[in-house]
Design an enzyme around this catalytic site. Structure first.
Site, PDB file in Angstrom:
ATOM      1  N   GLY A   9       0.796  -1.216   0.000  1.00  0.00           N
ATOM      2  CA  GLY A   9       0.000   0.000   0.000  1.00  0.00           C
ATOM      3  C   GLY A   9       0.830   1.269   0.000  1.00  0.00           C
ATOM      4  O   GLY A   9       0.411   2.294  -0.544  1.00  0.00           O
ATOM      5  N   ASN A  10       2.050   1.216   0.588  1.00  0.00           N
ATOM      6  CA  ASN A  10       2.880   2.418   0.639  1.00  0.00           C
ATOM      7  C   ASN A  10       3.383   2.830  -0.733  1.00  0.00           C
ATOM      8  O   ASN A  10       3.847   3.954  -0.924  1.00  0.00           O
ATOM      9  CB  ASN A  10       4.069   2.198   1.581  1.00  0.00           C
ATOM     10  CG  ASN A  10       4.966   1.061   1.131  1.00  0.00           C
ATOM     11  OD1 ASN A  10       4.494  -0.031   0.829  1.00  0.00           O
ATOM     12  ND2 ASN A  10       6.260   1.296   1.092  1.00  0.00           N
ATOM     13  N   LYS A 122     -10.235  -7.687   6.349  1.00  0.00           N
ATOM     14  CA  LYS A 122      -9.465  -6.894   5.393  1.00  0.00           C
ATOM     15  C   LYS A 122      -9.768  -5.410   5.561  1.00  0.00           C
ATOM     16  O   LYS A 122     -10.900  -4.955   5.374  1.00  0.00           O
ATOM     17  CB  LYS A 122      -9.791  -7.336   3.959  1.00  0.00           C
ATOM     18  CG  LYS A 122      -9.044  -6.562   2.885  1.00  0.00           C
ATOM     19  CD  LYS A 122      -7.561  -6.836   2.940  1.00  0.00           C
ATOM     20  CE  LYS A 122      -6.838  -6.149   1.783  1.00  0.00           C
ATOM     21  NZ  LYS A 122      -5.375  -6.342   1.871  1.00  0.00           N
ATOM     22  N   LYS A 206      -3.849  -9.239  -1.573  1.00  0.00           N
ATOM     23  CA  LYS A 206      -3.041  -9.224  -2.793  1.00  0.00           C
ATOM     24  C   LYS A 206      -1.775 -10.055  -2.671  1.00  0.00           C
ATOM     25  O   LYS A 206      -1.289 -10.602  -3.667  1.00  0.00           O
ATOM     26  CB  LYS A 206      -2.733  -7.794  -3.226  1.00  0.00           C
ATOM     27  CG  LYS A 206      -1.799  -7.011  -2.340  1.00  0.00           C
ATOM     28  CD  LYS A 206      -0.381  -6.965  -2.846  1.00  0.00           C
ATOM     29  CE  LYS A 206       0.500  -6.055  -2.044  1.00  0.00           C
ATOM     30  NZ  LYS A 206       0.354  -6.038  -0.593  1.00  0.00           N
ATOM     31  N   LYS A 264       1.714 -11.678   4.162  1.00  0.00           N
ATOM     32  CA  LYS A 264       2.965 -11.778   3.405  1.00  0.00           C
ATOM     33  C   LYS A 264       3.729 -13.037   3.793  1.00  0.00           C
ATOM     34  O   LYS A 264       4.260 -13.755   2.927  1.00  0.00           O
ATOM     35  CB  LYS A 264       3.827 -10.532   3.634  1.00  0.00           C
ATOM     36  CG  LYS A 264       3.230  -9.253   3.068  1.00  0.00           C
ATOM     37  CD  LYS A 264       4.077  -8.049   3.423  1.00  0.00           C
ATOM     38  CE  LYS A 264       3.560  -6.793   2.741  1.00  0.00           C
ATOM     39  NZ  LYS A 264       2.146  -6.487   3.052  1.00  0.00           N
TER      40      LYS A 264
END
Length: 314
Positions: A9-10, A122, A206, A264
């Site tokens: 997201g960053n 989420k 994602k 992740k």
């Protein structure tokens, strides 16, 4: 090498910045300058998140009450087109037009019986104060969860089963093109007994979807970029340590923050168990991450099962 790079997201929206088109383009341009160096030497697939953007579209959706709000699956497709267009354009510019880049709206199959539909986790959309979050929850019937010191909307995040456009993605790579796909984890769809695809009201993680794609296209490396220098155990305590390399079995022994590092780690474990190499590290050090001077690598065989960076590096 064939590399799947998942942008965190960053790379798209930094905390504290307004979610404007100008900021989106500025952040993507910065990310693409880094990605271009890898794209010049390797086959590259780029995936990306969409949590802030899909939440923003949902809010904009509610502002016009004369028509029913669009469902999450269609909003997910919108964000794939919006973000994919900007990544495609900025990476083309960064490469001087030397490579063809295809942005593909991608569907991800999920199971309608997935327990995630009963337990939303989420995070999407902007952050709220406690009072604003309570008001939004009451007005829109949202589920709200804490995000650091503030609060955000949460929606179901079912496990990805397969990426339905994988054959097309493989064909594009074989033709020498770069591909932007699985945006926001892909649009979640369920497939009924007759083979019909139906949109599902959720947002797929994602990183997990990128791991599924990486396995399906037989990628050599899955890279998940974030704002952390590595995966840390005992994060935020005096005993915290940065992991340099670990087997999937060793990494699975540690708990991580759900909705942040845990997806992740889960994606890295699944991909490494299928014979690939997974890397987790900072966006601004992608080259160093691939050269293994920073970040965390997960692979099948590691002497001693796990290796940490020296404490002074933490």
């Amino acid at each position: 090498m064939r590399i799947v790079v998942a942008l965190g997201g960053n790379a798209l929206a930094r905390r504290g910045e307004p979610m404007t088109a100008d900021y989106l383009r500025k952040n993507v341009r910065s990310s693409c300058a880094t990605l271009a160096t890898v794209a010049q030497e390797h086959e590259l697939v780029i995936t990306h998140g969409n949590g802030p953007q899909v939440g923003l579209l949902a809010l904009q959706n509610l502002a016009y009450s004369d028509v029913a709000a669009y469902p999450l699956d269609i909003l997910g497709a919108e964000t794939q087109g919006m973000i994919g267009y900007v990544v495609q354009q900025e990476l083309t510019n960064a490469l001087g037009g030397d490579r063809q880049i295809v942005a593909l709206i991608t569907n991800t199959e999920v199971d309608e019986q997935d327990p995630a539909f009963e337990r939303p986790t989420k995070l999407i959309g902007p952050q709220y104060s406690a009072q604003d979050a309570a008001e939004a929850a009451a007005e829109y019937r949202w589920t709200i969860a804490r995000d650091g010191a503030q609060f955000r909307r949460v929606v179901p995040s079912p496990m990805p089963i397969r990426i339905l456009q994988t054959p097309v993605i493989k064909e594009l790579l074989d033709l020498g093109h770069l591909v932007v796909c699985v945006g926001g984890g892909g649009v979640p769809v369920r497939v009924d007994a007759s083979g019909r695809q139906l949109g599902s009201q959720a947002v797929v993680d994602k990183d997990l979807a990128s791991g599924v794609l990486a396995a399906e296209i037989e990628a050599d490396v899955l890279v998940m970029l974030t704002d952390a220098d590595a995966v840390f155990v005992d994060w935020g305590t005096p005993d915290q340590r940065a992991i340099k390399t670990a087997t999937p079995e060793a990494l699975a022994e540690f708990p991580f923050e759900e909705g942040s590092m845990q997806p992740k780690v889960d994606a890295a474990i699944r991909f490494a168990k299928r014979g690939g190499r997974a890397l987790i590290g900072p966006l601004d050090k992608l080259t160093e991450l691939l050269d293994r001077t920073t970040g965390t690598e997960v692979r099948a065989e590691v002497p001693g099962a796990i290796e940490y960076y020296p404490t002074t590096d933490n």
